[in-house]
Design an enzyme around this catalytic site. Structure first.
Site, short mmCIF file in Angstrom:
data_model
loop_
_atom_site.label_atom_id
_atom_site.label_comp_id
_atom_site.label_asym_id
_atom_site.label_seq_id
_atom_site.Cartn_x
_atom_site.Cartn_y
_atom_site.Cartn_z
N GLU A 267 0.86 -1.18 0.00
CA GLU A 267 0.00 0.00 0.00
C GLU A 267 0.89 1.22 0.00
O GLU A 267 1.94 1.24 0.63
CB GLU A 267 -0.89 0.02 1.24
CG GLU A 267 -1.66 1.34 1.35
CD GLU A 267 -2.85 1.31 2.29
OE1 GLU A 267 -2.84 0.51 3.23
OE2 GLU A 267 -3.79 2.09 2.05
N CYS A 469 -6.53 1.08 2.45
CA CYS A 469 -7.47 2.19 2.28
C CYS A 469 -7.21 3.01 1.04
O CYS A 469 -8.11 3.68 0.54
CB CYS A 469 -7.45 3.06 3.52
SG CYS A 469 -8.20 2.23 4.93
N ASN A 596 -12.35 -3.09 0.38
CA ASN A 596 -11.31 -3.17 1.41
C ASN A 596 -11.91 -2.84 2.76
O ASN A 596 -12.23 -1.69 3.01
CB ASN A 596 -10.19 -2.18 1.11
CG ASN A 596 -9.18 -2.13 2.23
OD1 ASN A 596 -8.51 -3.12 2.51
ND2 ASN A 596 -9.08 -1.00 2.91
N GLU A 597 -12.09 -3.84 3.57
CA GLU A 597 -12.63 -3.68 4.93
C GLU A 597 -13.69 -2.58 5.00
O GLU A 597 -13.64 -1.71 5.87
CB GLU A 597 -11.52 -3.48 5.97
CG GLU A 597 -10.61 -2.29 5.82
CD GLU A 597 -9.70 -2.10 7.03
OE1 GLU A 597 -9.69 -1.00 7.58
OE2 GLU A 597 -8.98 -3.04 7.40
O1 AHR Z 1 -2.48 -1.47 6.57
C1 AHR Z 1 -2.83 -0.18 6.92
C2 AHR Z 1 -4.33 0.04 6.84
O2 AHR Z 1 -5.00 -0.78 7.74
C3 AHR Z 1 -4.98 -0.28 5.55
O3 AHR Z 1 -4.90 0.73 4.64
C4 AHR Z 1 -6.39 -0.51 5.91
O4 AHR Z 1 -7.02 -1.41 5.06
C5 AHR Z 1 -6.32 -1.00 7.33
O5 AHR Z 1 -7.16 -0.30 8.15
#
Ligand code: AHR
Length: 877
Positions: A267, A469, A596-597
């Site tokens: 990320e 995120c 994503n979550e």
């Molecule tokens: O890994 C860091 C963050 O943790 C990611 O962006 C998110 O998906 C999670 O909350």
């Protein structure tokens, strides 16, 4: 006769009950009690919903104290997630409804419903007043069965009441003003532990309170387990002496497991891309940094960031009249009256150069004064040292790309790049770039060789990107759109990075896919599920917006286009674009993550379903990975799993960042998973630290993932990269600065698993001489076979402060006098610098092995290799 007997029996039972109380157990618990629900102002009202109970409305006992039974998930961490004046209401069907105010300014209240006050359905935040605030909401039931939700607004200094009607808590009538006196005002003040709290009181069955108390006890014991750490170990295991163990491996009990178990999570967080893996050495090369990247908090974070003038007689400004590309609107205007001064880029904390290495300079240049102009390009030190230079002759009065390369004359970490026009006048500059020629695999626009190699050394079976995120972004406008990140650099669309900086998109989808190919990892792009990050601030609470349904067809098409871009023949529209980018061969995309979550609510479900069905229909060959929230439990987890199961999504992405104690005590987490349901991608996890203790907790947990490798298909530690001095998240797997790469001990665990993965799991059993459960949880084994090499791989974790003398029995394995490679990672639990040590040992069908205290051992047994002479002490005679 029969009737008389029955009657007599009944009388006997009743007498018995009345006399001895023998049938119904005696209970001194009350039938009903009062339940008080409230939220405190602590931590800016972010502590959620609490309960207290009383038998007499006077003496109240809090459950917890102040345990959080419902947490507000609205908006951004730090400033939102507030629960103010919750109002709990029980509907005639027994359902509990809670409404609360979110803040002092938004015209939105929050609603959540629950059957048991423990599991809460997804929260909603109906926008009921666009320009007014929404305080002290309350619910009442009308004679017609509908519900009124009323609230107070203090907008423009006047206090007014408003209300909406609903029958389902999903659809609401438009807000209407209502008389303040019509409000119920049923909130009560209650003294709990000496503090006056405001909330609602209900008479409830004792069993309900009991279930809340039980839940609280469960949480408390889980917290207790979660708090296990190296310090408490020294007390818990103070009397422990070296243990004996028998580890029995049974080759007749095997199962197929995923051969994709260990991958990496990339990320763009912590400067992982620009200033990180992406080898570009200049910062803000395109003058697109903007105040909005940091929401105006940093006034220096603008188009000029990272640039300054050197010398006298020149000015530097930013313009946007006829830029190179609309996606790249800003460029530099450099005016010089005297030759000698120039524009300087500071790099990311300076530029590190190595003596003798070559660097490629490129820039778009335009000479509006129509003069031909030579540009001197220099690498300079802080004190004016010249580390290397070259020149570029420019003559174009329209935008044109120029390039040159230079050789660094010495090694330095403080270099800056200076551009010095050799003819006075005005020159326009944009997308100014400096790359080392030594990128990973030598690609142009490539990746930093040392960092990329460190990732490659994990032997990741897949790489997830671009987040996290970052995939779903801060608000709709910030969703990561892959199409903006491919094509020529000047046409890519830079944007704010939700972690509070800037992303150039120089490291875009082409580069991600190419890197995956270079390291033999399956690409795993994660696409937003049509909703932005649930913690977005932009657009109010962000997540409840979702891409408008009228735009969703286009969005779904973007996802289908991605698959065509990655896998399509060069004759297809998007396959052709990939080929033009330099990769005619398909990238062999097999996985696509959707979401994503996310907050799993109706907005999510509608959009996710639409994308999922379209991909499934058009590309049944693609494994879609759904999402089940940011935790191993809770509403998003439960609702996410429900949706995935209902739709038959092949795999879901689970996330949990937990303490080492949690990982130690939850090794059975997947043992109970239903094998007929979607498979699991544990896409984000880590144990809150970079010590040996953390790394071993992760190693221990991964033995359980291997054991459950028939349901856990993939795992990736997160986040992966972090630039020192620029972290938004800790811990991370690999830290770095401009010259050093600093893998953590957690990295070693990932690497040992990545390099020693298998595809068949062999049942194994660990019998310890100490039968204490808390001791047993600290020793674990996992044995796999890798069908490619035919190697048998034994992983042993000892998370105890004492050694474990194990007798390893390989039942059914032809392992008479075999050679094995042993790698051990061990150290003091608080240590951060240990590195795995590898040597060769000889093993046999039964062999002794001493697991050092706090250690992770991998024994890789090659069935083809037999040592000439057995080494004494290692073979059992
Ligand atoms: O890994 C860091 C963050 O943790 C990611 O962006 C998110 O998906 C999670 O909350």
């Amino acid at each position: 006769m029969k009737r008389t007997f029955l009657l007599l029996s009944l009388i006997a039972v009743l007498i018995g009950q009345a006399t001895f109380g023998a049938v119904t157990p005696v209970s001194n618990q009350p039938d009903s009690v009062y339940l008080f629900s409230y939220a405190t102002a602590k931590n800016s009202n972010t502590n959620g919903l609490h309960f207290a109970w009383s038998t007499n409305l006077e003496n109240w006992t809090s459950i917890g104290p102040e345990m959080r039974f419902l947490f507000c998930d609205y908006g951004r961490w730090g400033v939102e997630k507030r629960m103010i004046t919750p109002y709990l209401f029980r509907a005639p069907d027994g359902m509990w409804h809670c409404v609360w105010s979110l803040n002092e300014h938004t015209g939105t209240f929050a609603h959540a419903a629950s059957k048991d006050l423990i599991y809460w359905q997804p929260q909603t935040y109906p926008i009921v007043a666009k320009d007014k605030n929404c305080l002290e909401p309350e619910i009442s039931r009308n004679p017609d069965g509908k519900y009124t939700i009323s609230w107070i607004s203090t907008a423009n200094g006047s206090k007014k009441a408003f209300c909406v009607l609903t029958s389902d808590f999903k659809n609401y009538t438009p807000a209407k003003e209502k008389s303040l006196t019509e409000r119920l005002n049923q909130r009560k003040n209650v003294i709990i532990s000496g503090n006056t709290e405001t909330g609602t009181v209900h008479k409830v069955a004792w069993e309900l309170v009991e279930s809340l108390l039980n839940k609280q006890k469960l949480n408390a014991s889980r917290d207790q387990q979660g708090s296990e750490n190296a310090k408490t170990d020294s007390v818990r295991f103070a009397s422990l002496k070296t243990l004996d163990a028998t580890i029995t491996v049974d080759n007749s009990k095997t199962k197929k497991i995923s051969d994709m178990l260990v991958g990496v999570f990339f990320e763009d967080i912590n400067y992982a891309a620009d200033g990180g893996l992406y080898a570009e050495l200049l910062q803000n090369r395109d003058f697109e940094y903007a105040l909005s990247d940091k929401e105006g908090r940093d006034k220096t974070w603008n188009s000029n960031k990272g640039w300054h003038l050197n010398g006298v007689g020149s000015t530097f400004s930013i313009d946007s009249v006829s830029p190179i590309h609309p996606n790249n609107p800003h460029y530099a205007v450099l005016k010089t009256t005297e030759v000698g001064s120039g524009l300087v880029n500071e790099g990311f904390d300076g530029i590190a150069v190595k003596s003798g290495e070559k660097y490629d300079f490129t820039a778009f240049v335009r000479n509006p004064d129509k003069k031909s102009r030579k540009l001197l390009i220099r690498l300079i030190g802080k004190n004016g040292e010249n580390y290397g230079e070259t020149t570029v002759s420019t003559s174009s009065s329209g935008w044109k790309k120029y390039q040159a390369s230079l050789i660094a004359q010495q090694t330095a970490t403080d270099a800056q790049l200076e551009i010095v026009p050799q003819t006075a006048g005005t020159v326009h500059l944009d997308v100014i770039s400096l790359f080392p020629q030594n990128t990973f695999k030598g690609h142009k626009n490539g990746l930093r060789a040392d960092l990329a190699q460190t990732i490659a050394d994990i032997h990741p079976r897949f790489m997830r990107f671009p987040g996290g995120c970052v995939s779903h972004g801060d608000g709709l406008g910030n969703i990561y759109r892959w199409k903006n990140t491919v094509g020529s650099l000047e046409s890519r669309k830079p944007q704010k990075n939700l972690w509070g900086y800037h992303q150039t998109a120089g490291l875009g989808y082409f580069e991600y896919f190419q890197f995956c190919e270079d390291v033999g990892a399956a690409p795993l792009p994660v696409i937003a599920a049509g909703v932005p990050c649930q913690n977005s601030a932009t657009g109010g609470a962000g997540q409840q917006g979702g891409i408008p349904m009228c735009d969703m067809d286009n969005y779904v098409q973007d996802v289908l286009d991605l698959i065509e871009w990655a896998n399509g023949d060069v004759k297809t529209k998007w396959g052709k674009i990939r080929a033009e980018g330099g990769h005619p061969q398909p990238f062999n995309l097999k996985y696509v993550g959707i979401g994503n979550e996310d907050l799993i609510n109706a907005v999510f479900e509608e959009r996710f379903t639409m994308i999922y069905k379209a991909v499934k229909e058009k590309h049944p060959e693609i494994t879609v990975i759904g999402t089940v929230g940011p935790s191993f439990e809770g509403t998003d987890y439960v609702e996410g799993w429900k949706i995935a199961t209902k739709l038959g999504v092949p795999m879901v992405d689970e996330h949990y960042y937990q303490s080492p104690g949690w990982f130690i005590n939850n090794q059975d987490f997947y043992d109970k998973y239903d094998r007929t349901k979607p498979k699991v991608y544990l896409g984000e996890y880590a144990s809150w630290g970079s010590t040996i203790y953390n790394a071993l907790a992760e190693a221990l947990y991964l033995t359980a993932c291997e054991r459950n490798g028939d349901v856990v298909s993939m795992t990736s530690y997160a986040p992966m990269l972090a630039r020192e001095g620029h972290t938004q998240w800790n811990p991370d797997l690999i830290y770095f600065n401009n010259t050093e790469v600093k893998p953590t001990v957690n990295y070693s665990v990932q690497q040992l698993y990545g390099q020693n993965s298998g595809d068949t799991y062999l049942a194994s059993d660990v019998k310890l001489s100490d039968k204490n459960e808390s001791v047993g949880k600290r020793v674990s084994a996992s044995v796999v076979r890798d069908s490619k090499s035919n190697d048998l791989i034994v992983k042993l974790v000892n998370m105890l402060p004492v050694a474990v003398k194990a007798n390893v029995i390989l039942n059914g394995v032809d392992a008479i006098r075999l050679q094995a490679t042993r790698t051990v990672l061990t150290g003091l639990p608080a240590g951060k610098n240990a590195r795995p040590v590898t040597d060769q040992i000889a093993v046999s069908g039964e062999f002794p092995y001493r697991m050092p205290p706090y250690s992770f051992t991998v024994i890789r047994i090659n069935p083809e290799k037999r040592p000439a002479e057995p080494k004494s002490g290692l073979l059992k005679k």
